[in-house]
Design an enzyme around this catalytic site. Structure first.
Site, short mmCIF file in Angstrom:
data_model
loop_
_atom_site.label_atom_id
_atom_site.label_comp_id
_atom_site.label_asym_id
_atom_site.label_seq_id
_atom_site.Cartn_x
_atom_site.Cartn_y
_atom_site.Cartn_z
N LYS A 77 0.84 -1.21 0.00
CA LYS A 77 0.00 0.00 0.00
C LYS A 77 0.87 1.26 0.00
O LYS A 77 0.59 2.23 -0.70
CB LYS A 77 -0.92 -0.03 1.24
CG LYS A 77 -2.13 0.83 1.09
CD LYS A 77 -3.18 0.53 2.12
CE LYS A 77 -4.24 1.61 2.03
NZ LYS A 77 -5.44 1.35 2.77
N LYS A 89 2.71 -3.01 10.98
CA LYS A 89 1.39 -3.04 11.60
C LYS A 89 1.56 -3.49 13.05
O LYS A 89 2.57 -4.12 13.39
CB LYS A 89 0.48 -4.05 10.87
CG LYS A 89 -0.99 -3.77 11.01
CD LYS A 89 -1.51 -2.82 9.96
CE LYS A 89 -2.98 -2.50 10.18
NZ LYS A 89 -3.52 -1.61 9.16
N ASP A 124 -6.59 2.05 13.98
CA ASP A 124 -7.10 1.04 13.05
C ASP A 124 -8.34 0.46 13.73
O ASP A 124 -8.83 1.04 14.71
CB ASP A 124 -6.02 -0.04 12.81
CG ASP A 124 -6.26 -0.82 11.53
OD1 ASP A 124 -5.72 -0.44 10.50
OD2 ASP A 124 -7.02 -1.81 11.56
N GLY A 189 -22.89 1.99 0.38
CA GLY A 189 -22.41 2.59 1.62
C GLY A 189 -22.18 4.08 1.49
O GLY A 189 -21.36 4.53 0.70
N LYS A 192 -18.49 7.76 5.85
CA LYS A 192 -17.55 8.89 5.78
C LYS A 192 -16.97 9.05 4.38
O LYS A 192 -16.84 10.15 3.88
CB LYS A 192 -16.43 8.70 6.81
CG LYS A 192 -16.91 8.77 8.25
CD LYS A 192 -15.79 8.71 9.25
CE LYS A 192 -15.16 7.33 9.36
NZ LYS A 192 -16.06 6.27 9.85
N GLY A 194 -18.04 7.07 1.36
CA GLY A 194 -19.04 6.91 0.29
C GLY A 194 -19.88 8.16 0.09
O GLY A 194 -20.20 8.53 -1.05
N ASP A 212 -27.70 2.16 1.48
CA ASP A 212 -27.12 2.15 2.83
C ASP A 212 -28.19 1.57 3.75
O ASP A 212 -29.38 1.59 3.43
CB ASP A 212 -26.71 3.57 3.27
CG ASP A 212 -25.66 3.53 4.38
OD1 ASP A 212 -25.98 3.00 5.47
OD2 ASP A 212 -24.53 3.99 4.17
N ASN A 275 -11.92 -1.97 1.95
CA ASN A 275 -10.73 -2.82 1.99
C ASN A 275 -11.10 -4.25 1.64
O ASN A 275 -12.18 -4.72 1.99
CB ASN A 275 -10.14 -2.81 3.42
CG ASN A 275 -9.30 -1.58 3.66
OD1 ASN A 275 -8.48 -1.20 2.83
ND2 ASN A 275 -9.50 -0.93 4.80
P1 NAD Z 1 -18.13 4.15 7.60
O1 NAD Z 1 -18.33 3.19 8.72
O2 NAD Z 1 -18.17 5.61 7.87
O3 NAD Z 1 -19.21 3.87 6.41
C1 NAD Z 1 -19.68 2.61 6.08
C2 NAD Z 1 -21.12 2.81 5.60
O4 NAD Z 1 -21.59 1.58 5.07
C3 NAD Z 1 -22.06 3.23 6.72
O5 NAD Z 1 -22.83 4.34 6.33
C4 NAD Z 1 -22.94 2.00 6.91
O6 NAD Z 1 -24.25 2.30 7.37
C5 NAD Z 1 -22.92 1.42 5.50
N1 NAD Z 1 -23.33 0.03 5.43
C6 NAD Z 1 -23.16 -0.96 6.36
N2 NAD Z 1 -23.71 -2.10 5.91
C7 NAD Z 1 -24.21 -1.85 4.69
C8 NAD Z 1 -24.89 -2.62 3.71
N3 NAD Z 1 -25.18 -3.92 3.92
N4 NAD Z 1 -25.26 -2.05 2.55
C9 NAD Z 1 -25.00 -0.72 2.32
N5 NAD Z 1 -24.37 0.07 3.22
C10 NAD Z 1 -23.98 -0.48 4.38
O7 NAD Z 1 -16.74 3.73 6.94
P2 NAD Z 1 -15.83 4.61 5.96
O8 NAD Z 1 -14.77 5.28 6.75
O9 NAD Z 1 -16.69 5.40 5.04
O10 NAD Z 1 -15.09 3.44 5.15
C11 NAD Z 1 -15.79 2.70 4.16
C12 NAD Z 1 -14.89 1.59 3.66
O11 NAD Z 1 -13.66 2.14 3.15
C13 NAD Z 1 -14.45 0.60 4.75
O12 NAD Z 1 -14.32 -0.68 4.18
C14 NAD Z 1 -13.08 1.12 5.18
O13 NAD Z 1 -12.27 0.07 5.70
C15 NAD Z 1 -12.53 1.60 3.85
N6 NAD Z 1 -11.50 2.63 4.00
C16 NAD Z 1 -11.78 3.80 4.65
C17 NAD Z 1 -10.79 4.78 4.78
C18 NAD Z 1 -11.06 6.08 5.48
O14 NAD Z 1 -10.24 7.00 5.37
N7 NAD Z 1 -12.17 6.24 6.18
C19 NAD Z 1 -9.51 4.55 4.26
C20 NAD Z 1 -9.24 3.34 3.57
C21 NAD Z 1 -10.26 2.39 3.46
#
Ligand code: NAD
Length: 380
Positions: A77, A89, A124, A189, A192, A194, A212, A275
């Site tokens: 990464k 990690k 994490d 989704g 944060k 999406g 969502d 991820n």
């Molecule tokens: P988050 O928890 O803020 O958002 C996840 C969203 O998915 C929530 O709104 C939740 O209600 C929704 N959700 C849950 N189950 C669902 C379903 N069955 N169908 C549709 N929606 C559903 O998380 P995030 O920070 O937005 O991260 C999203 C993804 O991206 C995760 O897999 C995270 O590991 C990955 N990611 C995030 C970041 C970051 O900076 N936040 C960085 C790298 C990877």
């Protein structure tokens, strides 16, 4: 360079398991109750960087397997994001709901500090920024802390920016133009990351399908669409991956593409932040056979990593967003290599990262008599 894949084979000895890693540190502090493992996979590109997970692992072996797998992933990464860090990690063995204390994280901070700058870490799964505010009282090798403590704050902003760069590269490859309004998107989704991606696509005039389980997030994006040139349609969470949109954008959780649904996907491409989107890396071959362009998740979602790596130069959001543009170039490079060599995009991404490390290893040949990274302003 150590790119061997650590095996989770239970018959292997510890030394056989860690053979592909530079260093593995077992941390034990009976006073605070800390039991942790820090794994440094590869420092060819710079000191190791990777978050610290806290989970109630059933055994030390299970924790070790997890930290070895995750630290190896961080090497790739970091290489993909073009940051001056290698892969590392940490895992803390314990229940995040009941076993946390400021003393436990301060003890963890002291172990991190003992590595003399070979390992930088932050939050994490199972850990929060507040936990690392405690750790940062013992070491300067902490990233991703709140802005009030000198950190760079919410990393979902550059992550979303990076996803949009990934989408541009995907659309460019599919249609010969990176005009986002020319394609349709199915976003799974609206959290944060999406939600921000959806907002940007609406502003660009695109048609998006969204799902969502959180009704408030759906209502909020419908409101946003009223003020933007694009169009939004809400879809059931059970059907979002079956929506007839050009690009499926997974932004909820991992393992969304699996053996049971892969044959049903109607999309032309997949590009999102979640991820480990493929339940099994081998599914990349099925996607290739089906003509579905897959933008490897660990490249697309690197914006947050770019931000925490950049924090050591002093927080600067503008610079982070400029650096996030690398994601566009990296995704395009991977698509081109995959096409030219007739390999999956996952294989092409891994090759690109290994090549970057080989080139750097070759040029890291001048001894400069410095032990601290010069760019870490907090070291002075
Ligand atoms: P988050 O928890 O803020 O958002 C996840 C969203 O998915 C929530 O709104 C939740 O209600 C929704 N959700 C849950 N189950 C669902 C379903 N069955 N169908 C549709 N929606 C559903 O998380 P995030 O920070 O937005 O991260 C999203 C993804 O991206 C995760 O897999 C995270 O590991 C990955 N990611 C995030 C970041 C970051 O900076 N936040 C960085 C790298 C990877």
């Amino acid at each position: 360079m150590n790119t061997l894949n650590p095996s989770t084979n239970p018959t292997l000895s510890i030394m056989e398991k860690i053979a592909g890693h530079e260093q593995v540190v077992f941390c034990n502090d009976p006073v605070s109750g800390l039991q942790a493992i820090i794994a440094i996979h590869d420092t060819t590109l710079g000191p190791a960087l990777g978050g610290c997970r806290m989970a109630p692992y059933a055994s030390v072996d299970e924790a070790l397997d997890d930290v070895l797998r995750l630290s190896r992933g961080m090497t790739y990464k970091c290489a993909a994001a073009d940051v001056d860090f290698g892969g590392g990690k940490a895992v803390i063995i314990g229940n995040p709901a009941t076993d946390k204390s400021p003393e436990l994280f301060r003890a963890f901070g002291r172990f991190v500090d003992s590595l003399g700058g070979r390992f930088y870490t932050g939050t994490d799964m199972g850990t929060t920024m507040d936990d690392f505010v405690h750790a940062s009282r013992e070491t300067s090798r902490i990233v991703g802390i709140p802005e009030a403590f000198g950190g760079s704050g919410d990393s979902s902003i550059p992550t979303a920016e990076g996803v949009v760069y990934g989408l541009r590269a995907t659309i460019e490859t599919l249609f010969g133009s990176d005009d986002l309004s020319r394609a349709t998107y199915a976003i799974q989704g609206l959290g944060k990351v999406g939600f921000k991606v959806a907002e940007k696509l609406l502003l660009a005039g695109a048609t998006i399908y969204v799902s969502d389980v959180n009704e408030a997030a759906l209502a909020a994006i419908v409101t946003q669409a009223e003020m933007a040139p694009g169009t939004v349609r809400v879809v059931s969470p059970h059907e979002i991956h079956l929506t007839d949109a050009d690009v499926f954008v997974p932004c909820a959780y991992g393992g969304v593409i699996h053996a049971q649904n892969i044959a049903l996907l109607p999309c032309k491409a997949i590009c999102g932040s979640a991820n480990n989107q493929l339940a099994d890396e081998q599914l990349a071959h099925v996607l290739m056979d089906r003509g579905i362009l897959y933008a490897p998740d660990y490249i697309v979602n690197g914006g947050g990593l770019i931000q925490v790596a950049d924090e050591l130069y002093g927080a600067n959001h503008e610079r982070v967003l400029l650096k996030t543009r690398h994601i566009y170039d990296a995704v395009l490079e991977v698509f081109k290599e995959s096409h030219a060599e007739n390999i999956t995009t996952v294989e092409a991404a891994n090759r690109m990262c290994e090549k970057r490390m080989q080139i750097r290893a070759k040029h890291n040949n001048i001894f400069t008599n410095t032990t601290k990274p010069k760019w870490d302003i907090r070291n002075h």
